[in-house]
Design a protein around this motif. Structure first.
Motif, PDB file in Angstrom:
ATOM      1  N   VAL A  32     -52.160 -38.531   8.392  1.00 22.20           N
ATOM      2  CA  VAL A  32     -53.188 -37.541   8.056  1.00 22.20           C
ATOM      3  C   VAL A  32     -53.386 -36.601   9.243  1.00 22.20           C
ATOM      4  O   VAL A  32     -52.882 -36.862  10.337  1.00 22.20           O
ATOM      5  N   SER A  33     -54.108 -35.532   9.051  1.00 19.60           N
ATOM      6  CA  SER A  33     -54.397 -34.609  10.155  1.00 19.60           C
ATOM      7  C   SER A  33     -55.341 -35.309  11.140  1.00 19.60           C
ATOM      8  O   SER A  33     -56.080 -36.225  10.756  1.00 19.60           O
ATOM      9  N   PHE A  43     -58.848 -35.238   9.781  1.00 13.57           N
ATOM     10  CA  PHE A  43     -59.154 -36.173   8.695  1.00 13.57           C
ATOM     11  C   PHE A  43     -59.213 -37.605   9.228  1.00 13.57           C
ATOM     12  O   PHE A  43     -60.037 -38.409   8.788  1.00 13.57           O
ATOM     13  N   THR A  65     -52.102 -38.636  -2.235  1.00 14.61           N
ATOM     14  CA  THR A  65     -53.414 -38.254  -1.713  1.00 14.61           C
ATOM     15  C   THR A  65     -54.116 -39.458  -1.094  1.00 14.61           C
ATOM     16  O   THR A  65     -53.900 -40.605  -1.503  1.00 14.61           O
ATOM     17  N   GLU A 102     -63.862 -36.329  -0.185  1.00  8.35           N
ATOM     18  CA  GLU A 102     -62.972 -35.583   0.715  1.00  8.35           C
ATOM     19  C   GLU A 102     -61.585 -36.188   0.659  1.00  8.35           C
ATOM     20  O   GLU A 102     -61.432 -37.411   0.737  1.00  8.35           O
ATOM     21  N   GLU A 108     -57.045 -35.641   1.401  1.00  6.14           N
ATOM     22  CA  GLU A 108     -55.942 -34.924   2.001  1.00  6.14           C
ATOM     23  C   GLU A 108     -54.666 -35.396   1.319  1.00  6.14           C
ATOM     24  O   GLU A 108     -54.609 -36.537   0.844  1.00  6.14           O
TER      25      GLU A 108
END
Lengths: 205, 455
Positions: free
Chosen positions: A129-130, A133, A157, A165, A167
Motif C-alpha cells: 500500500v502507499s 495508507f 482492494t 477508506e 486502496e
C-alpha cells in the motif's frame, strides 16, 4: 491460464476480512521473522512457534510482554509491517512461519523482493500500500484493535471497513489466478515440460 | 528465457543450480509427494555449509538436528543423482566460494541457489540470484523458475581507491548511500575502473553484497580478468567447447547506448575504510566519521533509535575506540584467500589482543590449503590466531560459532541484523583489514593508522 493444475498447494484466497496485528518497525528482516537457529527442520512444520522468536521471547523462553504478538488486544489473520518488510535472507521459512502462525496476508508500504515472491509461492498474500495508507491502517488499528480490514484479491482492494477508506494493490494476473485457486507454479512448469526440454536441447553452450 | 507469460512472470531456464542443507530438504519432500524426478541432475550441485561445525569435522556432527539436515542433503543427493560435496569431501565449502573455484560459475549462465548471496556469481557476468525453497523445487523438477523482469540500475565508480580501502569497503559504501532497500526491484551492473581493476575475488565480494541493498543480483561485465580466472577449472568447458564459450563470453557486454532505469556515479577516491554502527548493512559509514543523527538518516526515528539502542550506541559518537569482543573473518563475502592475505598482512608481527576471541574460517578447502602453502598460517599462529575449518560459521551462527548476547563482533560477513551472529549479539560489519586492526588492538581501530606504522 488454461493449463491443467494437479494440486491445490494451499488454501484458496479470495476475500479476507479480519482484524490485524500492527508491527510498525521498518526493515524487518527475515532473521527477525525466523532466526537461523530455527531453520534446522527437514519438514515444513512448527515454524509458527518461532515466528519473531527473539522479539517475542526472553532468553529463558518467557514471553516479552511488550511485544505485539504477546498482547491479547491484537489478533487476526493480517500482519501489518513497516516499510521494507522481509529484507535479507531468502529463507522461505520466514513465509512459512507467518503462514503457520495463522497469518494469510502481510501488508506493508514496501516489500523485499525475495520475501514477496516466497509469500506468493506459499499462499500468503503480500499487499503493498502507499506509505500514507499504511499510516492510516496503523492509526486505525491502534485506535481500535477490533477494527476490521478487508482484503479482496479479485478486486485487488484493501479496505478499512470502519470508514470505507480503500486502496487498490498490484499483483500480476498469473499469480493472482494461482492465489485465487490455490495453485502453485510447479504444475504449470510441468505442463510446459516439452517446451523446456526443447529449449535445453538447443542451448548454445 | 523459455516462455513469456502475458501479464505474468517469465519462465527462465536455469543453467546451474547450487543447493545446501538448509533450504533444500522441503523441496525434495515436495518432489517426493508429487512423485516427480529431478529433470537434469547434472545441473545441480550440493554442498553442506550453513550448518556444519568448523572444528573437528572428522567427528560425527554433535547437534542431532544439524546432523539430520546434513544427512537429508546426502541421501537426497544420492537418491536423485546429484553431485554431493559433504563434510570431509575435498570440494566441501561455502556454496558461493566453491562454485567459482571449480568453474561451475560461468559468464552468461543463469545461476540460482536457495541463498540470497547467490548474487556473488554475478561477478562473472552471470545472471545469479537467490531463491526460496518453492523455487528450489521448481528448478529440481523442471530446471526453470518464474520471475518477473527486474529493473536495471548501473553504479559507476571511477578513481583510485585510497590506502586500506578494499572491495568490502566499496560495497559497504554503496549500500550506505542507497540504504538497505535502495536497490529493491533492480538488477545492478557495477561499472567503472574501480571494478575493472578489481580481482575476481574483490568483484565477488561486491556482487555478494548486492542483496544487502535489496538488489536480487549484481553483475560485472566479463573481461580478461574473468576469463583468466575461469579458464582450466574443473567444470569449465574444455577444447573446442572452450573456444565456443570464449567467443560467447566476449559478447557479454552492455551496449554502449544501453539505457538504465537508474544510474548512479560515485568517486572511488572518496571512499574510506567502512564500518557499520546499526542493525542493517545500510547503516555504515567511513570509520573516521561519527554516528549520524536520526535527522540525517532515511527512515523513521523510532526504528533508528531501536537499532542504536540494540547496539548500545548513541548519535554523534565515534566508532573508533569502541571495545571489541569477537572478530570473525570468513563467509561467502570475505572468506577467500585475498581476504586472509589482507588480514595476515596487518596482524603480522603483532599479537591478538587478549580480550578478543578470533574466528578465522576459510571459505573452502582450497582457501585453507592456500593459507598453509603461502605461509600465512605460520604468521597467524605466531600472532596468536588459530585457523578453523571451512563453513558459513558465525556469519549466521547456525552451528556452535555464536557470539554471546551483548558482545560486540567486528565481522567480515554480510549482515549485522539483530541476533544474526547469535541471540543478542552485536555485529559491526567491516573489511578484513578493519577486522585485523580490531583483532590486534581489541577495539575499533582505523587500519590506516596501523598501516602507517608499518610504512
Amino acid at each position: 491460464m488454461n493449463h491443467k493444475q494437479q494440486i491445490m498447494a494451499y488454501d484458496k484466497f479470495n476475500i479476507l476480512r479480519s482484524t490485524a496485528v500492527p508491527l510498525p518497525i521498518e526493515n524487518i528482516d527475515t532473521d527477525q521473522i525466523i532466526p537461523a537457529r530455527f531453520l534446522k527442520a527437514t519438514e515444513r512444520v512448527g515454524f509458527g512457534d518461532n515466528l519473531f522468536r527473539d522479539w517475542r521471547y526472553n532468553p529463558d523462553n518467557t514471553p516479552k510482554k511488550d511485544f505485539v504478538l504477546n498482547n491479547p488486544v491484537f489478533s487476526g489473520k493480517i500482519l501489518v509491517g513497516g516499510k521494507n518488510f522481509g529484507s535479507g535472507s531468502s529463507r522461505e521459512h520466514a513465509a512459512w512461519a507467518i503462514y503457520d502462525y495463522g497469518f494469510r496476508c502481510v501488508v506493508s508500504s514496501f516489500f523485499a523482493d525475495i520475501f514477496r515472491g516466497n509469500c506468493l509461492n506459499i499462499g500468503v498474500l503480500p499487499v503493498q500500500v502507499s506509505p500514507e495508507f499504511a499510516e492510516k491502517i496503523f492509526a486505525a488499528i491502534f485506535a481500535d484493535p477490533k477494527t476490521e480490514i478487508e482484503v479482496n484479491l479479485s478486486a485487488q482492494t484493501i479496505t478499512l471497513l470502519a470508514t470505507g477508506e480503500k486502496e487498490t494493490f498490484d499483483i500480476n494476473s498469473y499469480k493472482k489466478n494461482n492465489m485465487l485457486n490455490g495453485f502453485d507454479d510447479i504444475d504449470y512448469l510441468q505442463s510446459i515440460k516439452p517446451e523446456i526440454e526443447e529449449f535445453a536441447a538447443n542451448l548454445p553452450l | 528465457m523459455v516462455r513469456k507469460i502475458e501479464g505474468g512472470p517469465d519462465v527462465l531456464f536455469i543453467d546451474r543450480h547450487l543447493i545446501h542443507e538448509v533450504t533444500s530438504p522441503v523441496a525434495f519432500l515436495g518432489l517426493k509427494s508429487r512423485g516427480i524426478k529431478v529433470l537434469y541432475p547434472n545441473r545441480t550441485f550440493a554442498t553442506a555449509d550453513h550448518n556444519t561445525p568448523t572444528i573437528n569435522q572428522h567427528l560425527p556432527v554433535a547437534d542431532p538436528l544439524s546432523a539430520n539436515q546434513l544427512k537429508a542433503l546426502e541421501s537426497n543427493s544420492n537418491e536423485y543423482g546429484i553431485s554431493y560435496w559433504g563434510l570431509g569431501h575435498q570440494k566441501n565449502g561455502i556454496v558461493h566460494v566453491v562454485g567459482p573455484e571449480y568453474g561451475i560459475t560461468q559468464p552468461g549462465a543463469t545461476i540460482v541457489c536457495g541463498d540470497s548471496h547467490t548474487s556473488t556469481h554475478g561477478a562473472f557476468g552471470a545472471i545469479a540470484f537467490g531463491i526460496g525453497t518453492s523455487e528450489v523445487e521448481m528448478v529440481l523438477a523442471t530446471q526453470c523458475i518464474m520471475q518477473p523482469k527486474p529493473k536495471k540500475m548501473r553504479i559507476n565508480i571511477n578513481g583510485k581507491l585510497g590506502m586500506g580501502v578494499t572491495p568490502k569497503d566499496v560495497a559497504l559504501f554503496i549500500i550506505s548511500q542507497l540504504t538497505t532497500s535502495g536497490a529493491t526491484g533492480y538488477f545492478v551492473e557495477y561499472a567503472g575502473d574501480v571494478f575493472e581493476n578489481m580481482s575476481m575475488e574483490g568483484r565477488m565480494t561486491v556482487c555478494n553484497l548486492s542483496i544487502e541493498m535489496g538488489a536480487r543480483g549484481g553483475m560485472i561485465a566479463p573481461d580478461e580478468t574473468t576469463i583468466n580466472y575461469v579458464k582450466g577449472r574443473e567444470f569449465t568447458p574444455k577444447g573446442e567447447a572452450w573456444d565456443k564459450a570464449l567467443a560467447y563470453y566476449k559478447t557479454l557486454k552492455t551496449d554502449a547506448d544501453a539505457v538504465f532505469d537508474k544510474e548512479l556515479t560515485f568517486d572511488g577516491a572518496a571512499i574510506e575504510p567502512m564500518i557499520t554502527y546499526g542493525t542493517n548493512p545500510g547503516m555504515g559509514m567511513g570509520i573516521s566519521h561519527d554516528i549520524p543523527d536520526a535527522a540525517h538518516v532515511e527512515g523513521g526515528a523510532a526504528t533508528y533509535a531501536k537499532s542504536l539502542g540494540y547496539m548500545g550506541f548513541h548519535e554523534g559518537e565515534t566508532m573508533v575506540g569502541k571495545p571489541v569482543d569477537f572478530v570473525f573473518v570468513g563467509s561467502c563475502t570475505n572468506g577467500r584467500i585475498e581476504d586472509f592475505r589482507a588480514f595476515t598482512s596487518l596482524v603480522k608481527g603483532k599479537h591478538k589482543a587478549d580480550n578478543v576471541t578470533a574466528w578465522l574460517v576459510p571459505g573452502s578447502h582450497i582457501v585453507e590449503a592456500q593459507i598453509k602453502e603461502e605461509g600465512l598460517l605460520d604468521i597467524l599462529t605466531e600472532a596468536g590466531f588459530e585457523l578453523r575449518q571451512p563453513g558459513c560459521s558465525a556469519c549466521l551462527a547456525m552451528n556452535d560459532d555464536k557470539v554471546p548476547a551483548g558482545k560486540y563482533a567486528v565481522s567480515t560477513s554480510n549482515r549485522n541484523f539483530e541476533g544474526r551472529q547469535g541471540p543478542g549479539s552485536r555485529t559491526m560489519l567491516a573489511s578484513p583489514l578493519v577486522a585485523a586492526a580490531a583483532a590486534v588492538t581489541g577495539k575499533v581501530t582505523d587500519p590506516r593508522t596501523l598501516i602507517e606504522e608499518l610504512v
